[in-house]
Write a protein that holds these residues in place. Structure first.
Motif, PDB file in Angstrom:
ATOM      1  N   PRO A 128       0.811  -1.223   0.000  1.00  0.00           N
ATOM      2  CA  PRO A 128       0.000   0.000   0.000  1.00  0.00           C
ATOM      3  C   PRO A 128       0.843   1.270   0.000  1.00  0.00           C
ATOM      4  O   PRO A 128       0.388   2.318  -0.476  1.00  0.00           O
ATOM      5  N   TYR A 129       2.072   1.192   0.514  1.00  0.00           N
ATOM      6  CA  TYR A 129       2.955   2.364   0.505  1.00  0.00           C
ATOM      7  C   TYR A 129       3.326   2.764  -0.923  1.00  0.00           C
ATOM      8  O   TYR A 129       3.721   3.906  -1.161  1.00  0.00           O
ATOM      9  N   ASP A 278      -5.155  11.768   3.107  1.00  0.00           N
ATOM     10  CA  ASP A 278      -6.002  10.767   2.455  1.00  0.00           C
ATOM     11  C   ASP A 278      -5.207   9.512   2.124  1.00  0.00           C
ATOM     12  O   ASP A 278      -5.691   8.389   2.306  1.00  0.00           O
ATOM     13  N   VAL A 279      -3.964   9.679   1.676  1.00  0.00           N
ATOM     14  CA  VAL A 279      -3.100   8.526   1.400  1.00  0.00           C
ATOM     15  C   VAL A 279      -2.754   7.800   2.696  1.00  0.00           C
ATOM     16  O   VAL A 279      -2.748   6.558   2.742  1.00  0.00           O
ATOM     17  N   GLN A 280      -2.498   8.550   3.763  1.00  0.00           N
ATOM     18  CA  GLN A 280      -2.218   7.927   5.059  1.00  0.00           C
ATOM     19  C   GLN A 280      -3.358   7.018   5.495  1.00  0.00           C
ATOM     20  O   GLN A 280      -3.128   5.888   5.946  1.00  0.00           O
ATOM     21  N   ILE A 283      -3.479   3.798   3.378  1.00  0.00           N
ATOM     22  CA  ILE A 283      -2.386   2.884   3.730  1.00  0.00           C
ATOM     23  C   ILE A 283      -2.661   2.202   5.070  1.00  0.00           C
ATOM     24  O   ILE A 283      -2.549   0.973   5.201  1.00  0.00           O
ATOM     25  N   TYR A 284      -3.022   3.009   6.063  1.00  0.00           N
ATOM     26  CA  TYR A 284      -3.241   2.474   7.418  1.00  0.00           C
ATOM     27  C   TYR A 284      -4.340   1.411   7.422  1.00  0.00           C
ATOM     28  O   TYR A 284      -4.184   0.340   8.031  1.00  0.00           O
ATOM     29  N   TYR A 289      -4.785  -6.228   5.730  1.00  0.00           N
ATOM     30  CA  TYR A 289      -5.203  -7.122   4.649  1.00  0.00           C
ATOM     31  C   TYR A 289      -4.023  -7.476   3.752  1.00  0.00           C
ATOM     32  O   TYR A 289      -3.854  -8.642   3.355  1.00  0.00           O
ATOM     33  N   TYR A 290      -3.224  -6.481   3.431  1.00  0.00           N
ATOM     34  CA  TYR A 290      -2.061  -6.725   2.586  1.00  0.00           C
ATOM     35  C   TYR A 290      -1.113  -7.732   3.240  1.00  0.00           C
ATOM     36  O   TYR A 290      -0.635  -8.673   2.581  1.00  0.00           O
TER      37      TYR A 290
END
Length: 299
Positions: A128-129, A278-280, A283-284, A289-290
């Motif tokens: 996700p990063y 929003d990206v944070q 990702i969090y 799940y990842y």
């Protein structure tokens, strides 16, 4: 065909899935199918928001059941309901030994009753990063191409309408789908690939995938011609074909590449605080799940 192999690649966006399909196009006697469920979601009759006009491509034919003849490259999305997609994926592809479809799990919306029969299933993930900064960049470019000015602080990934799946749900959707397919024996051996593993070791990963699904491996899968002429042999809607042929964000990642590009090695994930809020959040919410899928990936 009794000797026909069918594979459905379910992906998270920004995982090099289109590049993977371009690679697999060199398999002899194969048919590639590009994001029919995504087409139904964004451009078909069941879409939840207006769709822009589509370009017209010639030579598209339908059979007596309303299904595409031949590759159907550039077909009109107006025929693309979710139920039609299932029928099209299950259609008889005469003369083809391999049928490979690529879909985004997020845009499938948990319609598990519409999972096509007869397919092996492959799941394509990435950290996700890496996914969400790239996803925001792509959406920003799309919005700006429509005349909407965007600043780095704007919550682009939070502007998805509520009636559509949110980017932050992408990893939950693909995890739930993987579990459903496993637990209901739709594929007793579904394969998970981390796209960075694929980019780092394409020969090793592709040969292992081909072996597990029953496709002969060849080093011809490791390189391809630049451009989009290969798409003429894909089954793809006119909307997506136009995006691949003409939009900027497909330029470097799809049109110009001729091989899998090795990623820059990273010792650890960047500091979460360096990303926009929003990206944070995406990702969090996605990391649990990842990491669950990562443990099961092909190594």
């Amino acid at each position: 065909m009794s000797d026909q192999t069918r594979v459905l690649i379910w992906a998270v966006p920004r995982t090099c899935s289109s590049i993977l399909l371009k690679s697999l196009s060199s398999i002899p006697d194969s048919q590639m199918i590009y994001e029919l469920y995504s087409t139904a979601n964004f451009y078909g009759p069941e879409r939840v928001r207006p769709a822009p006009p589509e370009p017209t491509y010639e030579g598209i034919e339908l059979d007596g059941n309303g299904l595409l003849k031949g590759p159907g490259s550039g077909f009109k999305s107006s025929i693309c309901t979710f139920e039609w997609v299932k029928r099209q994926l299950e259609a008889d592809y005469q003369g083809k030994k391999v049928v490979i479809a690529k879909e985004m799990a997020l845009w499938f919306y948990g319609r598990y009753d519409l999972i096509p029969k007869g397919y092996r299933h492959v799941f394509l993930i990435r950290s996700p990063y890496k996914v969400f900064p790239s996803w925001k960049k792509m959406r920003t470019e799309l919005l700006e191409s429509s005349g909407i000015k965007i600043s780095p602080e704007d919550p682009v990934l939070d502007q998805i309408p509520k009636e559509l799946s949110h980017p932050g749900d992408a990893y939950k959707e693909i995890t739930d789908l993987w579990l459903h397919i496993k637990e209901n024996n739709l594929d007793t051996d579904p394969i998970i690939i981390d796209s960075d593993d694929l980019l780092q070791n394409p020969k090793e990963i592709l040969s292992a995938v081909c072996s597990r699904v029953g496709i002969p491996y060849s080093d011809s899968l490791l390189s391809w011609e630049a451009g989009v002429t290969v798409v003429d042999q894909w089954m793809v809607s006119s909307a997506f074909k136009n995006l691949m042929e003409n939009t900027d964000f497909y330029q470097k990642t799809f049109r110009n590449t001729t091989c899998f590009k090795t990623p820059v090695p990273e010792s650890e994930n960047p500091d979460l605080s360096t990303f926009s809020p929003d990206v944070q959040r995406c990702i969090y919410n996605s990391m649990p799940y990842y990491l669950k899928l990562l443990e099961q990936r092909l190594k």
